[in-house]
Design an enzyme around this catalytic site. Structure first.
Site, short mmCIF file in Angstrom:
data_model
loop_
_atom_site.label_atom_id
_atom_site.label_comp_id
_atom_site.label_asym_id
_atom_site.label_seq_id
_atom_site.Cartn_x
_atom_site.Cartn_y
_atom_site.Cartn_z
N THR A 186 0.84 -1.18 0.00
CA THR A 186 0.00 0.00 0.00
C THR A 186 0.88 1.24 0.00
O THR A 186 2.06 1.17 0.35
CB THR A 186 -0.91 0.03 1.24
OG1 THR A 186 -0.09 0.14 2.42
CG2 THR A 186 -1.75 -1.22 1.34
N GLU A 331 -5.41 -4.48 -1.42
CA GLU A 331 -5.67 -5.69 -0.63
C GLU A 331 -6.66 -6.65 -1.29
O GLU A 331 -6.87 -7.76 -0.81
CB GLU A 331 -6.20 -5.31 0.75
CG GLU A 331 -5.17 -4.59 1.63
CD GLU A 331 -5.16 -3.09 1.47
OE1 GLU A 331 -4.62 -2.39 2.36
OE2 GLU A 331 -5.68 -2.58 0.44
N LYS A 441 -18.09 15.64 8.94
CA LYS A 441 -19.19 15.59 9.90
C LYS A 441 -19.48 16.99 10.41
O LYS A 441 -18.71 17.58 11.16
CB LYS A 441 -18.85 14.65 11.07
CG LYS A 441 -20.08 14.29 11.90
CD LYS A 441 -19.80 13.14 12.85
CE LYS A 441 -21.08 12.63 13.49
NZ LYS A 441 -20.85 11.45 14.36
N TRP A 446 -23.40 13.77 8.32
CA TRP A 446 -22.31 13.46 7.41
C TRP A 446 -22.51 14.14 6.06
O TRP A 446 -23.61 14.17 5.51
CB TRP A 446 -22.21 11.95 7.19
CG TRP A 446 -21.78 11.17 8.39
CD1 TRP A 446 -22.54 10.31 9.13
CD2 TRP A 446 -20.49 11.18 9.00
NE1 TRP A 446 -21.80 9.78 10.16
CE2 TRP A 446 -20.54 10.29 10.12
CE3 TRP A 446 -19.30 11.85 8.74
CZ2 TRP A 446 -19.45 10.06 10.93
CZ3 TRP A 446 -18.20 11.63 9.56
CH2 TRP A 446 -18.28 10.74 10.64
#
Length: 561
Positions: A186, A331, A441, A446
């Site tokens: 990653t 992944e 937020k 949200w």
């Protein structure tokens, strides 16, 4: 248990190329080389050279399980390493040359790479890093003797000389299909990079999954160009899927600018291409600026980050190219979901159709679930949101030699935590709302940065936009937009707000809008919100300021207009 009476044969990567050499010997692998000229040969020729490479690897002392690194672009020699390294039982560790030096040092030493194969134009980077790679025993420059650069790399070998006297056949070992075959780390935006270690079985199954109807439209006669780098999650599986399907594969080298991509697409008759939105925005800008067309391209797959609706609409309506959105991660090999073709898409019209274009249906073999903030499963009703978790035969079960990261990423019952917030409907259609860390937020509610960015980028004078949170004394967080205008355009903050009116909820309207020449990007081509937060994260909304702000540290910023 009554067992079936079927043969048990391992799924091995080298058998993909062997199949292509037998069934599609003359179908081409074409690549723009680092040296300049376009190289082409058939799958049968490639297979013979991979056999020679296998002998060369054994001559270097490479054994099963050893890690062999590549620092290279999308070329035929890199393609050969994909097969030769895994074919002898070693691990092909692809490394992103755009990573920070500390990340490169960590990755190579953590992986324990014994050999590094490097493209000639990346030799200066290798020379700079060589003393920091304590495990590397062999350096191989991927070129011929005529173009071999002078180098301080210890004992540097020439790739073509290494292969020159080797036999064109090899007795491939019958490996365990769960033996490690490839590795990709990653990008490590927080903490050290983490290694995803793929095996033969996962890689072959992922390639077969890509060839299912409705994913990547490949067959004999197709011409696919992976514009995603081969150092990034195995080029999304295309070097494996294309040979299975008998498709011609076109590798663009290091040149991913719009002009270079279009030139190669037209010259080689590319019908399918894959890459990140940044690349497709660049190609779109080039086409509009030059009046260029795409005469052979039929399908474009975008992934890595959310595709702007305006971009999807432009390719489909202006250039007749069908666009699909894929979802995946390092992944997950990476593709776990793609497109939304089917009766719903056929029936949809206008905005509803383009909204559906941004959804993805999961591939067979992969399972999804949503988990809410309370730790309980969220309904799959297309509305409820939760953290997306997945599992499947090409999803990691943990990271290489990193128990702490594995514990953070895996649930107790064996699911992988993706860090994405999403909804899923009753037809397994996935809608990514945001990365958990990118949600804004405000007042306990949200705001999706992805949706806000999409609407901003539908403005005709906006090339790219990114939404991040800024602190607010009353609402805790409020959205701000960082906008990169199109070449020659000069939109104002009022222009952007006027465009957003009626497109987003009023309380989603950004409190601040700043303009930059271009947005920062990660080593894999995504917008770097980490860098944006570093520069703007403490910026005070104009309405909340009590003192004039200091000059921003990023010199490419122009004042809010």
């Amino acid at each position: 248990m009554l067992q079936g009476r079927m043969m048990d044969r391992p799924l091995l990567i080298i058998d993909i190329l062997k199949h292509a050499a037998d069934a599609f010997p003359a179908v081409e692998v074409v690549s723009r080389t680092v040296e300049g000229p376009v190289h082409r040969y058939g799958y049968a020729d490639a297979y013979r050279r991979v056999a020679r490479l296998a002998h060369a690897l054994k001559q270097l002392g490479v054994e099963e399980g050893d890690r062999v690194a590549t620092v290279a672009w999308n070329t035929y020699r890199h393609f050969e390493l994909y097969y030769g390294v895994s074919g002898v039982g070693a691990v092909c560790h692809t490394i992103n040359p755009r990573l920070f030096e500390d990340q490169l040092e960590y990755i190579v030493n953590h992986a324990g790479d014994r050999a590094v194969f490097v493209d000639a134009d990346l030799v200066p980077l290798a020379e700079k890093m060589a003393a920091r790679f304590g495990c590397v025993e062999h350096w191989v420059v991927m070129t011929d003797r005529e173009r071999m650069p002078e180098t301080t790399l210890p004992g540097a070998l020439c790739y073509e000389e290494l292969l020159a006297d080797k036999p064109e056949t090899y007795d491939w070992p019958e490996l365990d299909e769960r033996a490690a075959a490839a590795m990709c780390y990653t990008s490590g935006t927080t903490g050290n990079p983490k290694g995803a270690l793929y095996h033969h079985r996962s890689t072959v199954l992922h390639a077969l999954g890509l060839l299912a109807a409705g994913v990547v439209p490949l067959r004999q006669g197709s011409v696919v160009m992976p514009a995603v780098p081969m150092f990034h999650v195995q080029a999304w599986g295309q070097p494996y899927a294309a040979p299975i399907a008998g498709a011609k594969i076109v590798l663009p080298g290091r040149k991913l600018d719009g002009g270079s991509l279009r030139e190669l697409m037209e010259a080689e008759g590319v019908t399918v291409t894959l890459g990140v939105p940044t690349v497709w925005l660049g190609l779109l800008a080039h086409l509009r600026e030059t009046g260029g067309t795409l005469t052979t391209l039929k399908h474009l797959m975008s992934g890595g980050s959310a595709a702007p609706v305006s971009m999807v609409r432009a390719y489909e309506e202006e250039f007749g190219v069908a666009v699909s959105q894929g979802w995946g991660m390092t992944e997950t090999s990476p593709v776990c979901a793609c497109g939304a073709d089917g009766p719903r898409m056929d029936a949809a019209r206008g905005d509803a159709r383009y909204a559906l274009k941004l959804k993805q249906r999961r591939l067979f073999g992969v399972e999804f679930r949503l988990v809410g903030d309370d730790g309980e499963p969220a309904p799959l009703d297309g509305e409820s949101q939760g953290e997306l978790q997945c599992r499947g035969p090409w999803v990691v079960g943990g990271y290489y030699d990193d128990e702490a990261a594995t514990a953070d990423a895996m649930t107790g019952d064996g699911w992988f935590r993706t860090g994405d917030v999403a909804s899923i409907d009753g037809e397994a259609m996935l809608q990514i709302a945001d990365r958990t860390k990118d949600l804004i937020k405000s007042g306990g509610e949200w705001i999706s940065s992805i949706d806000l960015e999409n609407e901003a980028m539908s403005h005709p004078e906006v090339a790219e936009a990114a939404a991040i949170a800024m602190p607010h004394p009353r609402w805790q967080e409020r959205p701000m937009l960082v906008v990169a205008p199109r070449k020659g355009a000069s939109p104002t903050a009022d222009d952007i707000r006027g465009h957003l009116e009626g497109r987003v909820a009023r309380w989603w309207m950004p409190d601040d809008i700043v303009f930059v020449d271009e947005l920062p990007h990660t080593a894999t081509g995504k917008v770097s919100k980490l860098r944006l937060r570093e520069r703007f994260g403490n910026r005070v909304p104009p309405a909340a300021r009590t003192l004039p702000s200091e000059t921003e540290p990023w010199t490419s910023i122009t004042p809010t207009r």
